[in-house]
Design a protein around this motif. Structure first.
Motif, PDB file in Angstrom:
ATOM      1  N   PRO A   1      -6.153  13.413  10.093  1.00 42.99           N
ATOM      2  CA  PRO A   1      -6.717  12.021   9.741  1.00 42.99           C
ATOM      3  C   PRO A   1      -6.464  12.071   8.885  1.00 42.99           C
ATOM      4  CG  PRO A   1      -8.543  13.576  10.911  1.00 42.99           C
ATOM      5  CD  PRO A   1      -7.007  14.258  10.184  1.00 42.99           C
ATOM      6  N   VAL A   2      -5.922   9.861   8.908  1.00 46.47           N
ATOM      7  CA  VAL A   2      -5.287   9.745   7.452  1.00 46.47           C
ATOM      8  C   VAL A   2      -6.356   8.806   7.062  1.00 46.47           C
ATOM      9  CG1 VAL A   2      -3.460   8.087   6.392  1.00 46.47           C
ATOM     10  CG2 VAL A   2      -2.968  10.193   7.892  1.00 46.47           C
ATOM     11  N   GLN A   3      -6.337   8.514   5.402  1.00 43.35           N
ATOM     12  CA  GLN A   3      -7.342   7.697   5.078  1.00 43.35           C
ATOM     13  C   GLN A   3      -6.792   6.809   4.732  1.00 43.35           C
ATOM     14  OE1 GLN A   3     -10.628   8.565   4.812  1.00 43.35           O
ATOM     15  NE2 GLN A   3     -10.312  10.578   6.121  1.00 43.35           N
ATOM     16  N   PRO A   4      -7.622   5.768   5.038  1.00 41.47           N
ATOM     17  CA  PRO A   4      -6.316   4.244   4.873  1.00 41.47           C
ATOM     18  C   PRO A   4      -6.721   4.283   3.428  1.00 41.47           C
ATOM     19  CG  PRO A   4      -8.855   3.295   5.589  1.00 41.47           C
ATOM     20  CD  PRO A   4      -8.520   5.249   6.079  1.00 41.47           C
ATOM     21  N   PHE A   5      -5.151   3.720   2.815  1.00 44.72           N
ATOM     22  CA  PHE A   5      -5.717   3.680   0.524  1.00 44.72           C
ATOM     23  C   PHE A   5      -6.759   2.486   0.885  1.00 44.72           C
ATOM     24  CE2 PHE A   5      -1.073   4.011   1.217  1.00 44.72           C
ATOM     25  CZ  PHE A   5      -1.016   4.912   0.550  1.00 44.72           C
TER      26      PHE A   5
ATOM     27  N   MET B   1      -3.294   2.721   5.838  1.00 46.50           N
ATOM     28  CA  MET B   1      -2.335   3.390   6.526  1.00 46.50           C
ATOM     29  C   MET B   1      -1.227   2.760   5.674  1.00 46.50           C
ATOM     30  SD  MET B   1      -3.095   5.484   9.957  1.00 46.50           S
ATOM     31  CE  MET B   1      -2.723   4.170  11.434  1.00 46.50           C
ATOM     32  N   ILE B   2      -0.364   2.135   6.420  1.00 51.38           N
ATOM     33  CA  ILE B   2       1.145   1.921   6.039  1.00 51.38           C
ATOM     34  C   ILE B   2       1.998   2.782   5.603  1.00 51.38           C
ATOM     35  CG2 ILE B   2       2.142  -0.074   4.689  1.00 51.38           C
ATOM     36  CD1 ILE B   2      -0.581  -1.527   5.663  1.00 51.38           C
ATOM     37  N   PHE B   3       2.054   2.949   4.649  1.00 54.29           N
ATOM     38  CA  PHE B   3       3.135   3.885   4.109  1.00 54.29           C
ATOM     39  C   PHE B   3       3.109   5.383   4.765  1.00 54.29           C
ATOM     40  CE2 PHE B   3       3.127   1.360  -0.125  1.00 54.29           C
ATOM     41  CZ  PHE B   3       4.409   0.505   0.359  1.00 54.29           C
ATOM     42  N   ASN B   4       2.116   5.869   4.880  1.00 49.60           N
ATOM     43  CA  ASN B   4       1.856   7.573   5.147  1.00 49.60           C
ATOM     44  C   ASN B   4       1.913   6.754   7.014  1.00 49.60           C
ATOM     45  OD1 ASN B   4      -1.355   5.603   5.138  1.00 49.60           O
ATOM     46  ND2 ASN B   4      -2.002   7.306   4.017  1.00 49.60           N
ATOM     47  N   THR B   5       2.211   6.544   6.983  1.00 51.58           N
ATOM     48  CA  THR B   5       2.839   6.389   8.538  1.00 51.58           C
ATOM     49  C   THR B   5       4.253   6.831   9.685  1.00 51.58           C
ATOM     50  OG1 THR B   5       2.980   4.137   9.079  1.00 51.58           O
ATOM     51  CG2 THR B   5       0.816   4.762   8.903  1.00 51.58           C
ATOM     52  N   TYR B   6       4.189   7.785  10.420  1.00 48.22           N
ATOM     53  CA  TYR B   6       5.107   7.642  10.729  1.00 48.22           C
ATOM     54  C   TYR B   6       6.261   6.392  11.433  1.00 48.22           C
ATOM     55  CZ  TYR B   6       2.923  12.708  11.510  1.00 48.22           C
ATOM     56  OH  TYR B   6       2.645  13.912  11.475  1.00 48.22           O
TER      57      TYR B   6
ATOM     58  N   HIS C   1       4.549  -5.418  11.604  1.00 43.89           N
ATOM     59  CA  HIS C   1       4.374  -4.291  12.748  1.00 43.89           C
ATOM     60  C   HIS C   1       2.933  -4.176  12.024  1.00 43.89           C
ATOM     61  CE1 HIS C   1       3.991  -0.443  14.186  1.00 43.89           C
ATOM     62  NE2 HIS C   1       3.738  -0.516  13.169  1.00 43.89           N
ATOM     63  N   PHE C   2       2.699  -4.737  10.615  1.00 45.69           N
ATOM     64  CA  PHE C   2       2.128  -4.097   9.859  1.00 45.69           C
ATOM     65  C   PHE C   2       0.547  -5.191  10.843  1.00 45.69           C
ATOM     66  CE2 PHE C   2       3.518  -0.885   8.281  1.00 45.69           C
ATOM     67  CZ  PHE C   2       3.329   0.764   8.616  1.00 45.69           C
ATOM     68  N   ALA C   3       0.546  -6.619  10.150  1.00 43.08           N
ATOM     69  CA  ALA C   3       0.251  -7.608   9.998  1.00 43.08           C
ATOM     70  C   ALA C   3       0.075  -8.777  11.788  1.00 43.08           C
ATOM     71  CB  ALA C   3       0.740  -8.899   9.194  1.00 43.08           C
ATOM     72  N   GLY C   4       1.048  -8.017  12.436  1.00 49.61           N
ATOM     73  CA  GLY C   4       0.673  -8.510  14.041  1.00 49.61           C
ATOM     74  C   GLY C   4       1.084 -10.395  13.882  1.00 49.61           C
ATOM     75  N   PRO C   5       0.861 -10.932  14.746  1.00 48.36           N
ATOM     76  CA  PRO C   5       1.235 -12.640  14.575  1.00 48.36           C
ATOM     77  C   PRO C   5      -0.014 -12.984  13.282  1.00 48.36           C
ATOM     78  CG  PRO C   5       0.886 -11.291  17.087  1.00 48.36           C
ATOM     79  CD  PRO C   5       0.864 -10.571  15.867  1.00 48.36           C
ATOM     80  N   ALA C   6      -1.626 -12.826  14.018  1.00 47.36           N
ATOM     81  CA  ALA C   6      -2.894 -13.318  13.627  1.00 47.36           C
ATOM     82  C   ALA C   6      -2.657 -13.035  12.211  1.00 47.36           C
ATOM     83  CB  ALA C   6      -3.782 -12.358  14.125  1.00 47.36           C
ATOM     84  N   GLY C   7      -1.523 -12.020  11.367  1.00 48.49           N
ATOM     85  CA  GLY C   7      -1.734 -12.226  10.281  1.00 48.49           C
ATOM     86  C   GLY C   7      -0.798 -12.734   9.749  1.00 48.49           C
ATOM     87  N   VAL C   8       0.634 -12.948   9.890  1.00 50.89           N
ATOM     88  CA  VAL C   8       1.932 -13.625   9.481  1.00 50.89           C
ATOM     89  C   VAL C   8       1.954 -14.933   9.472  1.00 50.89           C
ATOM     90  CG1 VAL C   8       3.940 -13.883  10.029  1.00 50.89           C
ATOM     91  CG2 VAL C   8       3.332 -11.834  10.117  1.00 50.89           C
TER      92      VAL C   8
ATOM     93  N   TYR D   1      -1.185   4.935  -4.448  1.00 46.97           N
ATOM     94  CA  TYR D   1      -0.434   3.856  -3.775  1.00 46.97           C
ATOM     95  C   TYR D   1       0.404   2.931  -4.521  1.00 46.97           C
ATOM     96  CZ  TYR D   1       0.803  -0.300  -1.672  1.00 46.97           C
ATOM     97  OH  TYR D   1       1.478  -2.063  -1.208  1.00 46.97           O
ATOM     98  N   THR D   2       0.000   2.643  -6.124  1.00 39.17           N
ATOM     99  CA  THR D   2       1.154   1.882  -6.591  1.00 39.17           C
ATOM    100  C   THR D   2       2.207   2.788  -6.618  1.00 39.17           C
ATOM    101  OG1 THR D   2      -0.480   0.976  -7.861  1.00 39.17           O
ATOM    102  CG2 THR D   2       1.712   0.922  -8.951  1.00 39.17           C
TER     103      THR D   2
END
Lengths: 50, 401, 386
Positions: free
Chosen positions: A41-45, B1-6, B42-49, B245-246
């Motif tokens: 279970p990953v915590q979002p940033f 998520m984002i960077f810590n995803t497969y 991929h991460f934002a989808g059409p509604a975000g883009v 993250y930074t």
């Protein structure tokens, strides 16, 4: 935090190079460990939500 | 998520080697553009883009004209988009609702019909970067002519979702340098930085988050010592999470040969609140200084005006973090702290000067006071005001309310 | 080459070596890593405590128990067959082993909260494919039927088994899973996509095998509230601590209204009144259960499978009205027949069980486990020697 003394610690080049390789090994193992952690279970940033 | 995803791992495994193998900038640039676009979609989808495309295109075209009123209109558009997507419901429910609940409910109903389920990914960061760009063009700086450069400035994927907030006069030359040649030193430094970020985020912050979420629910049952430990964990967690993250963002960008601005400089080593804000989320602090504080008059119109400007700026800084009162209070907490920090030596006369002398002679004392002040602020940042107050009281073995 | 450049190359070389070396260690661990003195996946080596045993570990456990010439009985299903409510020494699967004797070896691979076709079922399928004599036992309840191989806390095992090429090609299952994935809301679909990608990478780099091994033998690195301060301790040092049942009068009082609603839901969602005061299965439900079985269980496994439909504790059943009791009995028996119609042995477990045999609505006490073991031993013998 004063880290000014660090540049004065000059190690012989072969030792420094060996240290870099060992650091690389540790980072490589860390990247492998991260593949395991990403499945849990990953915590979002926190700031991504902002 | 984002960077810590497969998904991101697989994306990186394809994207970076190809980027390195494409030696010529003319090949690298379209590849980078494609990578950024795929990442964003991929991460934002059409509604975000789509909203980002709209305000991005408007920003780019408006800046090309270099007409000041058009730039001003562009700035209004960016701020309006941010307010609409992020704060519309807050304005309806929490602001208008306080004066006219009926009208607020009707407006909220209308707003919900046009508002997407979630704000476009990274909207706060997009808005701030576009405003920076337009203000600088408005002030006379040369706009970005090449559309590809502007798109990359807008959706440079390492910093797309949570900064650091870039400045285009620094970013564009850095981008050209990265496209012209990534060295093995860049890649090594980037990998090292990513590793540091992963340790902070995954190994430390995520564990702290799990523990904080559990002990936070049972905070009333903790002993005073455990409550202080909780506060320390809370403070460590946000630093590790965000600076982790930074680090990853900076490291990933360095893999492209592009250096992004630093965001942290040991903030918990600060010996005053002013010092803290020069070390914490530096790209945001400098943005607010340049585009809000100084235009408001900064410190140019006397001490009182400076203090009021400071309060306004920090309330806005708090609100930027989210549409909720506790964020505003967190901002004000820091605004008030800075106000005291700036003025106590003058206002308190000889006592104030004496106190300032003590702080000057004993930086460790300033460090402790600053750290405590910041740590108590995090309670407001993470919890509703009443809960934060109860938790703060608990730290002093008081039970309120 | 300058020293700086050389040092960068060495760092990158080290990263590659460290990563590939870890992957190699993971590959080795996937063949041998398994809990010592294994009896079941107790809470401290289960997803409850953020310990997700990789598929390779399940298979290693099963193979370690198996001996040529003996029949391997693989127990799957959920917490009921896992033995929640039974202290380690009173575990029903130990009693089953005693009852079956030396010609059988029993391994309990049931997971808390798992569906019958998750985890252990995949191991049974994989070993049958290799011509190992396997019998598979799992439990479910009438509405849950087979469940789905992916999804939920144990669903990752399906993707791992799939991408490690351990499963029998089965088009009906693949198609059913594809339709299920298409039907998911975007966020859940993204989560499943992540789980699949993770399983893909596991097949190449064995990150789960290596780091679960490290977590079991050396140090665990993820905090969880169950273990709290002991979270870092190697799981090998944390024994199975399943408690004994509470005194009888305390067992069934918690959440009584909610539990009764669950008990009623088992049959009321499936049965409709038919002619002459008889109950019948609602047509859509019958079709769904039938399709579930048809698309979840590979034909190879069906004749080697025993499904237990576990009844709720008598304390709750006694509170049903006579009509509800009749409906309940009908649904259990009708659903068991659907399983049998697909060539799968199925028994209703719970007939003749007393209140003392349960620790709550569903889980069996040590006493209940003994009775279950007797029932299963009898059925296993029949299944193996028809």
């Amino acid at each position: 935090m004063s880290l000014r003394f660090l540049p004065k610690l000059t190690l012989p080049a072969p030792v420094r190079l060996l240290g870099r390789f060992l650091l690389g090994l540790a980072i490589g193992a860390l990247f492998h460990y991260m593949l395991y952690r990403f499945s849990l279970p990953v915590q979002p940033f926190i700031y991504v939500a902002f | 998520m984002i960077f810590n995803t497969y998904w991101f791992i697989c994306f990186s495994a394809v994207f970076f080697p190809v980027y390195w193998l494409l030696f010529r900038p003319v090949w690298r640039k379209p590849w980078l553009l494609a990578g950024c676009a795929v990442f964003h979609y991929h991460f934002a989808g059409p509604a975000g883009v789509i909203p980002i495309i709209v305000i991005g295109v408007a920003t780019y075209l408006v800046a090309l004209t270099r007409r000041r009123f058009l730039c001003a209109a562009g700035i209004v558009l960016c701020v309006a988009a941010l307010c609409f997507y992020k704060y519309a419901l807050f304005f309806c429910a929490d602001l208008l609702g306080a004066f006219n609940p009926g009208a607020a409910a009707a407006l909220e109903k209308q707003v919900r019909t046009v508002l997407p389920g979630a704000a476009p990914l990274g909207i706060s960061f997009f808005a701030f970067e576009f405003v920076h760009y337009l203000v600088e063009v408005w002030r006379g700086q040369e706009p970005i002519r090449r559309p590809g450069d502007f798109v990359l400035f807008a959706i440079h994927f390492p910093s797309l979702v949570a900064g650091p907030i870039k400045r285009y006069p620094v970013y564009v030359p850095g981008l050209q340098a990265g496209l012209a040649g990534v060295t093995v030193d860049d890649v090594a430094a980037g990998a090292q930085r990513i590793a540091l970020g992963l340790v902070k985020k995954i190994v430390l912050a995520d564990n702290l988050t799990l523990a904080i979420s559990f002990y936070g629910d049972g905070f009333a049952g903790l002993s005073t010592g455990q409550a202080w430990l909780f506060l320390a964990a809370l403070s460590a967690r946000i630093l590790l999470d965000f600076s982790g993250y930074t680090d990853m963002a900076l490291g990933l960008s360095r893999l492209l040969g592009v250096r992004l601005p630093e965001n942290f400089n040991y903030p918990y080593a600060a010996t005053s609140l002013q010092d803290f804000w020069q070390r914490w989320h530096m790209s945001l602090t400098s943005w607010i200084r340049d585009y809000v504080y100084i235009p408001l008059g900064g410190n140019r119109h006397g001490r009182l005006r400076q203090l009021v400007n400071g309060l306004i700026v920090f309330a806005l800084c708090g609100l930027w973090h989210g549409p909720a009162w506790h964020f505003v209070l967190w901002g004000l907490w820091h605004g008030v702290g800075l106000m005291i920090n700036f003025s106590y030596a003058t206002i308190l006369g000889s006592v104030g000067r004496g106190l300032a002398g003590v702080f000057a002679r004993l930086p460790a004392l300033g460090w402790v006071v600053t750290l405590l002040y910041v740590a108590f602020g995090w309670l407001l940042f993470f919890y509703e005001p009443l809960r934060a107050w109860t938790m703060a009281a608990k730290l002093f073995a008081l039970h309120w309310p | 080459m300058t020293t700086t450049r050389l040092s960068s190359w060495l760092l990158l070389g080290g990263i590659l070596t460290g990563f590939l070396g870890s992957a190699w260690q993971g590959r080795l661990a996937s063949a041998y890593s398994k809990p010592g003195g294994f009896r079941r996946f107790h809470q401290r080596i289960s997803p409850d405590t953020i310990y997700y045993p990789p598929y390779a570990m399940l298979e290693a456990l099963a193979l370690a128990r198996w001996q040529p010439g003996k029949t391997l009985v693989i127990i799957g299903g959920n917490s009921i067959l896992n033995g929640v409510g039974q202290p380690a020494d009173e575990l029903w699967s130990l009693r089953l082993q005693e009852l079956l004797g030396d010609s059988y070896v029993v391994v309990n691979l049931a997971f808390r909260g798992a569906y019958p076709m998750q985890g252990a079922a995949l191991v049974a399928e994989s070993l049958l494919r290799r011509d190992i004599a396997v019998l598979f036992v799992a439990n479910t309840n009438p509405p849950a039927a087979t469940g789905r191989a992916p999804g939920g806390a144990s669903g990752y095992l399906y993707w791992q088994a799939q991408y490690q090429n351990q499963l029998v090609p089965f088009a009906a299952r693949a198609e059913s899973i594809r339709r299920w994935l298409d039907s998911l809301p975007p966020l859940e679909r993204q989560q499943q996509a992540e789980e699949r990608l993770g399983a893909h990478l596991e097949a190449w780099f064995r990150q789960q095998s290596l780091w679960h091994h490290v977590g079991y033998r050396h140090i665990f690195t993820v905090w969880n509230f169950v273990l709290a301060r002991d979270f870092w301790m190697p799981r090998a040092s944390l024994p199975d601590n399943e408690p004994s049942a509470q005194p009888l009068h305390d067992r069934f009082q918690n959440f009584l209204p909610q539990e009764m609603a669950i008990v009623r839901s088992f049959s009321e969602s499936l049965a409709v009144p038919g002619a002459a005061d008889q109950w019948q299965l609602e047509a859509g439900s019958r079709q769904r259960l039938s399709a579930d079985i048809e698309t979840s269980i590979v034909p190879l496994l069906r004749p080697r499978t025993l499904i237990l439909l576990c009844e709720n504790a008598p304390y709750y059943l006694d509170q049903l009205s006579p009509a509800e009791k009749a409906r309940d009995a009908f649904v259990y028996s009708a659903c068991a027949q659907i399983w049998r119609d697909h060539g799968i042995a199925c028994e209703v477990a719970g007939a003749g069980f007393a209140p003392v045999d349960y620790i709550d609505r569903a889980h069996l006490s040590g006493d209940g486990g003994q009775k279950l073991a007797q029932l299963v031993a009898r059925k296993i013998t029949q299944l193996n020697h028809p």
